[in-house]
Design an enzyme around this catalytic site. Structure first.
Site: not given
Ligand SMILES: [Zn+2]
Length: 389
Positions: A85, A87, A115, A148-149, A172, A361
């Protein structure tokens, strides 16, 4: 057929350089336009045709998902797809990578965005090397998703019938040389309890507290870790207007996840039942009118489970690739969902390959370039084995 490899065939310096370039381009969800144009350029320079779909228009973003197609050099090989992904989560309005040897972090003002840019560069470097060195490979389709997030919305708006490949990998997940073959299904719950507002000092007996009813429901609810494969959470409570008003409404948002869909449905029913019991028969009479408490519950499947058997071809291929490289690749489960859940739910054979992202994150996020090299090698060898087996 396997081959012994003396060392990495991919170019570690090029991989590191591309990673640093990509993480420096901010790409928050729905604002992936700048990175998408860059990635499109990279893919075309590598020889792919690239299409952009309409997912961005549908969910209010500034680009759609990218689908790149590479023609293989081994026509008998089945096509494979590779996906990541574009984003990242916030904070990432600006990203300043800090490099210490092979370890890349940030200045702690943002996430790194490894990520999922660690996954993207591993895919690119693997394909680049396959093509430069004319290593056997079939057709490769690369799907780079948006959003995705924020609920896997890019993947959900991607038309998988555009893919020729029936199997592939999403890259991912944190760690390295691990393959996630099981991930939970999730239900999202929105609950609204209607009571009756009243002045809390003058006539509280004419009110019906929605917050009290919510509390009664939650007090008897199983939440948190329920067993090895099931979790539940109420994450948001919003309600009432002021401290001197009996709250006439409250809204709660929560979720439950399980690797086992029957357990998922049982927990969803349990949460629903607790709210129903707390609201049932609650009423108040004001004058000659009886006000009954009300309840609205919306339970929506967010994504289907990922559950790839160990004897699936994609798992055998990745395992054989790990053996071939002397980096055995174990399979495991995770408690998080990814685009792989969406693709699996639409009938594709897909697992989620760890790609070197760490402490994701968070502003402490980091990546070791050596892990990116291992990941790119695993992808390369998986694609090669798929063509020569
Ligand atoms: Zn991810």
């Amino acid at each position: 057929m396997t081959s012994q490899t003396a060392g990495p065939r991919v170019d570690a310096a090029r991989l590191k350089d591309e990673f640093l370039q990509l993480v420096s381009i901010p790409s928050l969800s729905r604002r992936e336009g700048a990175i998408a144009r860059r990635l499109e350029g990279i893919l075309k320079a590598m020889g792919a045709t690239v299409e952009v779909d309409d997912a961005g228009e549908r969910i209010g973003g500034d680009t759609g998902n990218l689908l790149a197609r590479f023609r293989g050099n081994t026509p008998s090989a089945e096509p494979l797809f590779l996906s990541g992904h574009m984003d990242t989560v916030a904070p990432a309005d600006a990203v300043h990578p800090v490099v210490e040897g092979d370890v890349v972090r940030t200045d702690r003002t943002s996430v790194l965005g490894g990520d999922d840019k660690a996954g993207l560069v591993a895919i690119f470097e693997a394909i680049r090397t396959l093509r430069e060195r004319a290593i056997p490979h079939g057709d490769i389709e690369v799907v780079l998703t948006i959003c995705e997030e924020t609920g896997l919305r890019g993947a959900k708006n991607f038309d998988v019938s555009r893919l020729r490949a029936r199997r592939g990998l999403v890259l991912d997940v944190d760690g390295v040389a691990e393959l996630v073959t099981r991930a939970p299904a999730a239900n999202h719950l929105t609950v609204k309890i209607h009571g009756l507002a009243a002045h809390a000092g003058i006539c509280p007996e004419q009110g019906l507290s929605a917050i009290e009813m919510a509390a009664a429901a939650i007090a008897g609810m199983r939440l948190g870790r329920l067993d090895a494969e099931t979790t539940a959470n109420l994450g948001v409570v919003e309600g009432g207007h002021a401290s001197n008003i009996v709250p006439g409404w409250v809204t709660l948002r929560g979720e439950t996840r399980s690797l086992d869909v029957r357990k998922l449905e049982a927990q969803t029913a349990h949460m629903r039942q607790r709210f129903e019991a707390a609201v049932a028969d609650r009423s108040v009479q004001v004058g000659d009118r009886v006000h009954r408490a009300g309840l609205e519950i919306d339970a929506v499947r967010q994504y289907e489970p990922l559950d790839v058997p160990d004897n699936a071809a994609i798992v055998s291929l990745v395992r054989a690739a790990g053996e071939s490289l002397g980096r055995p690749c174990r399979t495991r489960s995770t408690g998080g969902g990814s685009d792989a859940n969406v693709f699996a739910g639409r009938g594709l054979e897909v697992a989620n390959l760890a790609c070197g992202m760490r402490e994701i994150h968070s502003v402490n996020e980091w990546v070791d370039v050596k892990d990116l090299v291992v990941t790119a090698e695993l992808v390369l060898e998986t694609v090669r084995l798929s063509a020569v087996r």
